[in-house]
Design a protein around this motif. Structure first.
Motif, PDB file in Angstrom:
ATOM      1  N   GLY A  89     -15.037 -16.669  -8.761  1.00 28.71           N
ATOM      2  CA  GLY A  89     -15.789 -15.446  -8.558  1.00 28.71           C
ATOM      3  C   GLY A  89     -15.782 -14.526  -9.750  1.00 28.71           C
ATOM      4  N   SER A  90     -15.105 -14.939 -10.822  1.00 26.53           N
ATOM      5  CA  SER A  90     -15.015 -14.119 -12.034  1.00 26.53           C
ATOM      6  C   SER A  90     -14.963 -15.048 -13.234  1.00 26.53           C
ATOM      7  CB  SER A  90     -13.776 -13.225 -11.982  1.00 26.53           C
ATOM      8  OG  SER A  90     -12.592 -13.997 -11.812  1.00 26.53           O
ATOM      9  N   ALA A  91     -15.041 -14.462 -14.425  1.00 33.15           N
ATOM     10  CA  ALA A  91     -15.098 -15.271 -15.645  1.00 33.15           C
ATOM     11  C   ALA A  91     -13.802 -16.042 -15.859  1.00 33.15           C
ATOM     12  CB  ALA A  91     -15.365 -14.375 -16.849  1.00 33.15           C
ATOM     13  N   ILE A  92     -13.918 -17.241 -16.396  1.00 32.25           N
ATOM     14  CA  ILE A  92     -12.764 -18.050 -16.773  1.00 32.25           C
ATOM     15  C   ILE A  92     -12.968 -18.536 -18.210  1.00 32.25           C
ATOM     16  CG2 ILE A  92     -12.073 -18.791 -14.469  1.00 32.25           C
ATOM     17  CD1 ILE A  92     -13.740 -21.248 -14.778  1.00 32.25           C
ATOM     18  N   ASP A  93     -11.858 -18.876 -18.852  1.00 30.65           N
ATOM     19  CA  ASP A  93     -11.924 -19.366 -20.228  1.00 30.65           C
ATOM     20  C   ASP A  93     -12.358 -20.834 -20.212  1.00 30.65           C
ATOM     21  OD1 ASP A  93     -11.612 -20.090 -22.860  1.00 30.65           O
ATOM     22  OD2 ASP A  93      -9.415 -20.112 -22.786  1.00 30.65           O
ATOM     23  N   LEU A  94     -13.543 -21.100 -20.715  1.00 27.31           N
ATOM     24  CA  LEU A  94     -14.075 -22.457 -20.777  1.00 27.31           C
ATOM     25  C   LEU A  94     -14.122 -22.979 -22.210  1.00 27.31           C
ATOM     26  CD1 LEU A  94     -17.011 -22.187 -18.194  1.00 27.31           C
ATOM     27  CD2 LEU A  94     -14.776 -23.273 -17.859  1.00 27.31           C
ATOM     28  N   GLY A  95     -13.297 -22.389 -23.077  1.00 29.17           N
ATOM     29  CA  GLY A  95     -13.309 -22.791 -24.475  1.00 29.17           C
ATOM     30  C   GLY A  95     -12.994 -24.253 -24.682  1.00 29.17           C
ATOM     31  N   TRP A  96     -11.932 -24.759 -24.038  1.00 23.77           N
ATOM     32  CA  TRP A  96     -11.578 -26.171 -24.194  1.00 23.77           C
ATOM     33  C   TRP A  96     -12.677 -27.050 -23.627  1.00 23.77           C
ATOM     34  CZ3 TRP A  96     -11.125 -30.448 -21.166  1.00 23.77           C
ATOM     35  CH2 TRP A  96     -10.471 -31.555 -21.721  1.00 23.77           C
ATOM     36  N   ALA A  97     -13.180 -26.692 -22.455  1.00 21.29           N
ATOM     37  CA  ALA A  97     -14.204 -27.504 -21.820  1.00 21.29           C
ATOM     38  C   ALA A  97     -15.481 -27.544 -22.647  1.00 21.29           C
ATOM     39  CB  ALA A  97     -14.495 -26.963 -20.424  1.00 21.29           C
ATOM     40  N   LYS A  98     -15.819 -26.438 -23.275  1.00 13.96           N
ATOM     41  CA  LYS A  98     -17.029 -26.404 -24.107  1.00 13.96           C
ATOM     42  C   LYS A  98     -16.935 -27.423 -25.234  1.00 13.96           C
ATOM     43  CE  LYS A  98     -19.892 -23.186 -26.780  1.00 13.96           C
ATOM     44  NZ  LYS A  98     -20.039 -21.781 -27.257  1.00 13.96           N
ATOM     45  N   ASP A  99     -15.751 -27.617 -25.764  1.00  8.29           N
ATOM     46  CA  ASP A  99     -15.553 -28.541 -26.876  1.00  8.29           C
ATOM     47  C   ASP A  99     -15.341 -29.979 -26.440  1.00  8.29           C
ATOM     48  OD1 ASP A  99     -15.737 -26.412 -28.642  1.00  8.29           O
ATOM     49  OD2 ASP A  99     -13.563 -26.090 -28.713  1.00  8.29           O
ATOM     50  N   ASN A 100     -14.978 -30.197 -25.166  1.00  9.39           N
ATOM     51  CA  ASN A 100     -14.538 -31.530 -24.765  1.00  9.39           C
ATOM     52  C   ASN A 100     -15.309 -32.146 -23.593  1.00  9.39           C
ATOM     53  OD1 ASN A 100     -11.804 -32.188 -26.307  1.00  9.39           O
ATOM     54  ND2 ASN A 100     -11.759 -30.008 -25.796  1.00  9.39           N
TER      55      ASN A 100
ATOM     56  N   PHE B  34     -18.540 -14.814 -20.540  1.00  8.30           N
ATOM     57  CA  PHE B  34     -17.346 -15.639 -20.428  1.00  8.30           C
ATOM     58  C   PHE B  34     -16.567 -15.531 -21.742  1.00  8.30           C
ATOM     59  CE2 PHE B  34     -17.484 -18.780 -16.756  1.00  8.30           C
ATOM     60  CZ  PHE B  34     -18.208 -17.909 -15.956  1.00  8.30           C
ATOM     61  N   TYR B  35     -15.451 -14.827 -21.695  1.00  7.83           N
ATOM     62  CA  TYR B  35     -14.620 -14.584 -22.871  1.00  7.83           C
ATOM     63  C   TYR B  35     -13.591 -15.700 -23.043  1.00  7.83           C
ATOM     64  CZ  TYR B  35     -16.443  -9.896 -21.856  1.00  7.83           C
ATOM     65  OH  TYR B  35     -17.251  -8.829 -21.567  1.00  7.83           O
ATOM     66  N   HIS B  36     -12.939 -15.690 -24.199  1.00  9.09           N
ATOM     67  CA  HIS B  36     -11.857 -16.635 -24.451  1.00  9.09           C
ATOM     68  C   HIS B  36     -10.569 -16.206 -23.776  1.00  9.09           C
ATOM     69  CE1 HIS B  36     -13.654 -19.368 -27.467  1.00  9.09           C
ATOM     70  NE2 HIS B  36     -14.369 -18.315 -27.841  1.00  9.09           N
ATOM     71  N   SER B  37     -10.294 -14.903 -23.768  1.00  9.36           N
ATOM     72  CA  SER B  37      -8.981 -14.434 -23.353  1.00  9.36           C
ATOM     73  C   SER B  37      -9.055 -12.968 -22.948  1.00  9.36           C
ATOM     74  CB  SER B  37      -7.977 -14.613 -24.507  1.00  9.36           C
ATOM     75  OG  SER B  37      -6.769 -13.921 -24.254  1.00  9.36           O
ATOM     76  N   VAL B  38      -8.083 -12.550 -22.133  1.00  7.42           N
ATOM     77  CA  VAL B  38      -7.977 -11.118 -21.827  1.00  7.42           C
ATOM     78  C   VAL B  38      -7.672 -10.323 -23.091  1.00  7.42           C
ATOM     79  CG1 VAL B  38      -7.297 -11.446 -19.423  1.00  7.42           C
ATOM     80  CG2 VAL B  38      -5.527 -11.407 -21.197  1.00  7.42           C
ATOM     81  N   ASP B  39      -7.146 -10.988 -24.130  1.00 10.11           N
ATOM     82  CA  ASP B  39      -6.874 -10.296 -25.394  1.00 10.11           C
ATOM     83  C   ASP B  39      -8.164  -9.839 -26.080  1.00 10.11           C
ATOM     84  OD1 ASP B  39      -4.166 -10.739 -25.006  1.00 10.11           O
ATOM     85  OD2 ASP B  39      -4.158 -12.598 -26.153  1.00 10.11           O
ATOM     86  N   ASP B  40      -9.301 -10.417 -25.673  1.00 12.78           N
ATOM     87  CA  ASP B  40     -10.588 -10.001 -26.235  1.00 12.78           C
ATOM     88  C   ASP B  40     -11.050  -8.667 -25.676  1.00 12.78           C
ATOM     89  OD1 ASP B  40     -10.731 -12.328 -27.689  1.00 12.78           O
ATOM     90  OD2 ASP B  40     -11.960 -13.386 -26.222  1.00 12.78           O
TER      91      ASP B  40
ATOM     92  N   PHE C 208     -19.607  -5.756 -26.506  1.00 16.60           N
ATOM     93  CA  PHE C 208     -18.644  -6.731 -27.018  1.00 16.60           C
ATOM     94  C   PHE C 208     -19.131  -7.275 -28.362  1.00 16.60           C
ATOM     95  CE2 PHE C 208     -16.925 -11.153 -27.073  1.00 16.60           C
ATOM     96  CZ  PHE C 208     -15.585 -10.808 -27.172  1.00 16.60           C
ATOM     97  N   GLU C 209     -18.292  -7.125 -29.388  1.00 20.27           N
ATOM     98  CA  GLU C 209     -18.663  -7.538 -30.745  1.00 20.27           C
ATOM     99  C   GLU C 209     -18.111  -8.907 -31.121  1.00 20.27           C
ATOM    100  OE1 GLU C 209     -20.716  -6.064 -32.647  1.00 20.27           O
ATOM    101  OE2 GLU C 209     -20.937  -4.092 -31.727  1.00 20.27           O
ATOM    102  N   GLY C 210     -17.246  -9.469 -30.277  1.00 19.21           N
ATOM    103  CA  GLY C 210     -16.647 -10.755 -30.599  1.00 19.21           C
ATOM    104  C   GLY C 210     -17.572 -11.918 -30.282  1.00 19.21           C
ATOM    105  N   ALA C 211     -17.010 -13.119 -30.405  1.00 22.32           N
ATOM    106  CA  ALA C 211     -17.770 -14.342 -30.108  1.00 22.32           C
ATOM    107  C   ALA C 211     -17.320 -14.867 -28.745  1.00 22.32           C
ATOM    108  CB  ALA C 211     -17.532 -15.386 -31.188  1.00 22.32           C
ATOM    109  N   PRO C 212     -18.136 -14.730 -27.707  1.00 18.74           N
ATOM    110  CA  PRO C 212     -17.737 -15.231 -26.393  1.00 18.74           C
ATOM    111  C   PRO C 212     -17.808 -16.745 -26.334  1.00 18.74           C
ATOM    112  CG  PRO C 212     -19.992 -14.469 -26.304  1.00 18.74           C
ATOM    113  CD  PRO C 212     -19.490 -14.150 -27.690  1.00 18.74           C
ATOM    114  N   VAL C 213     -17.187 -17.318 -25.321  1.00 19.14           N
ATOM    115  CA  VAL C 213     -17.372 -18.753 -25.084  1.00 19.14           C
ATOM    116  C   VAL C 213     -18.815 -19.005 -24.663  1.00 19.14           C
ATOM    117  CG1 VAL C 213     -16.611 -20.757 -23.765  1.00 19.14           C
ATOM    118  CG2 VAL C 213     -14.953 -18.992 -24.401  1.00 19.14           C
TER     119      VAL C 213
END
Length: 488
Positions: free
Chosen positions: A277-288, A324-330, A347-352
């Motif tokens: 129901g909320s954003a999750i980090d899909l960084g690994w999945a995006k690459d794999n 969808f962000y990478h981390s809560v640190d973002d 948001f100025e960063g690079a999201p997933v």
């Protein structure tokens, strides 16, 4: 994944939510609707020629689905469960004889549907639990007192009624296919937690089962994610990644991340389906992963909808309603109430994956934009027109999104969505779309809280996503010459 699953494909289906049903509805929903369809059942319905091998997952914090009526039998062996409704006489005393006796299709009280049952009552359910498969199960009771037993000994029991939203107290037990396990449960009116037996078939050796299930598979589909028990409002839960319904990390639970890595290591194409129901980090999945399908909490027939997309019977026309962000640190701390760094607008960063992102099984092209001032004056609004063509080989769904990027001013967002339209096009088909922007659509709010048409040069884009992403986008520019206050 740029291709759909083909007929006759051999699927290894895994993950804690692969055969789950309670997750489909999230919370704030009714259970008095059509029977839920899990991803496992949906794939079998949508792809009857496919081979679907379900790999049980290890015990997980997402476990627990209501035992279906197909696994229940009455005391005389008929499908369902015997329910006896007793009206309260006074105090803690109930009538000696039931006001109503009937067979229910599940552990559920239907007292409100029958005039002979008083508002103040209790229900006694009796019958048998009959597992469809031999294996290791996790069982829990909610909203009832009583037990499920084997040879006179309880395998799961409750002596007090559970509280609303109380975490399931699951116990592990090995059950045998076709064996009848006696049920005797008691529920009462006024108990907040709904009466239910919850279960989940799990494995005690996931590595073994993954190797066996994936050996002859053409593809692995992993169904992962969260449940409303974990990320619901004011939930009494504190486990790794979750506290009281709040997220302390954007990562998937650790056991799910570990499994995905092991599934990838098999060398088979990996499709990830996520429910949350909320954003999750899909960084690994995006690459794999070969493909990712974000299903959210998809509703009672969500498993069939997912299968229809994976099989190509439907086009995945949805677009992300958040970043969808990478981390809560973002993200800034929650006790910082400024908008800086929050949402796609600031948001100025690079999201997933950015807000508005989404793919299709086909491709779309946009014609250059035609921008016309309303009544000849930009300050009165704009009419924006483009033509969209399906340049792929199959029908598909597109969501045309219009964004405005304003000139720099104190508190200015990066960009802002100001309109969108969904459409379905056949291969080669074109359609003209128009957006009419009012002065309010073109305005922004200053740091002083004033809504204004702010003077300067604007970038306007229409396309399949945000400007600056990989989505097909066409741009145009317009200028506002004079500041103009607008009503708030």
């Amino acid at each position: 994944m740029n291709q759909t699953l083909k007929p006759g494909v051999r699927i290894a289906l895994a993950g804690p939510l692969a055969d789950a049903t309670r997750v489909l509805r999230g919370n704030y929903s009714s259970t008095r609707s059509a029977p839920p369809i899990s991803v496992a059942d949906g794939l079998r319905q949508a792809m009857p020629d496919a081979t679907v091998t379900l790999i049980p997952f290890s015990p997980s914090i997402t476990d627990g689905d209501p035992v279906p009526g197909t696994a229940l039998r009455t005391p005389d062996g008929r499908p369902g469960i015997r329910a006896e409704y007793y009206n309260r006489v006074d105090g803690d005393r109930y009538a000696d004889k039931p006001a109503l006796v009937r067979t229910e299709d599940s552990i559920v009280s239907r007292a409100s549907q029958y005039r002979q049952v008083a508002d103040d009552h209790k229900v006694i359910w009796t019958g048998y639990l009959v597992p469809p498969e031999t294996g290791l199960y996790r069982l829990a009771l909610t909203g009832v007192k009583g037990q499920v037993s084997r040879k006179g000994q309880p395998i799961v029991s409750a002596t007090d009624f559970s509280r609303w939203a109380e975490p399931l107290k699951l116990v592990d037990v090995r059950l045998t296919k076709g064996e009848r396990y006696p049920i005797r449960l008691e529920g009462q009116s006024g108990v907040a937690a709904a009466p239910a037996i919850f279960w989940k078939r799990v494995t005690d050796d996931l590595d073994r089962d993954l190797a066996s299930g994936a050996q002859d598979a053409d593809v692995i589909i992993a169904v992962m994610g969260l449940t409303s028990d974990l990320e619901g409002e004011e939930m009494p839960v504190k486990v790794d990644g979750f506290e009281g319904g709040d997220r302390t990390t954007l990562a998937l639970p650790a056991d799910q991340r570990t499994f995905l890595e092991k599934a990838k290591a098999t060398g088979k194409p990996l499709i990830l389906v996520t429910m949350n129901g909320s954003a999750i980090d899909l960084g690994w999945a995006k690459d794999n992963a070969a493909a990712i399908l974000e299903a959210w909490y998809p509703g009672q027939s969500g498993g069939l909808a997912i299968a229809n997309i994976l099989s190509g019977k439907a086009d995945p026309g949805g677009r992300l309603p958040l970043t969808f962000y990478h981390s809560v640190d973002d993200l800034p701390p929650f006790n910082d109430y400024s908008m800086e760094g929050r949402t796609y607008r600031y948001f100025e960063g690079a999201p997933v994956y950015p807000f508005g992102h989404g793919l299709s099984y086909t491709r779309f092209a946009y014609a250059p934009l035609v921008v016309e001032p309303v009544d000849g004056a930009v300050e009165k609004g704009l009419r924006v027109t483009t033509r969209i063509t399906n340049v792929g080989q199959r029908p598909g769904d597109e969501v045309a999104q219009l964004y405005i990027t304003p000139p720099a001013f104190d508190g200015a967002p990066r960009t802002a969505l100001r309109g969108f339209q969904g459409l379905t096009l056949k291969p080669g088909e074109s359609r003209t779309l128009s957006f009419t922007l009012s002065p309010r659509d073109m305005s922004f709010v200053t740091m002083a809280g004033d809504r204004m048409l702010i003077p300067g040069d604007y970038d306007l884009s229409v396309g399949g996503g945000q400007p600056g992403t990989q989505a097909p986008v066409e741009h145009a520019r317009y200028t506002i010459g004079t500041a103009m206050p607008l009503p708030k």
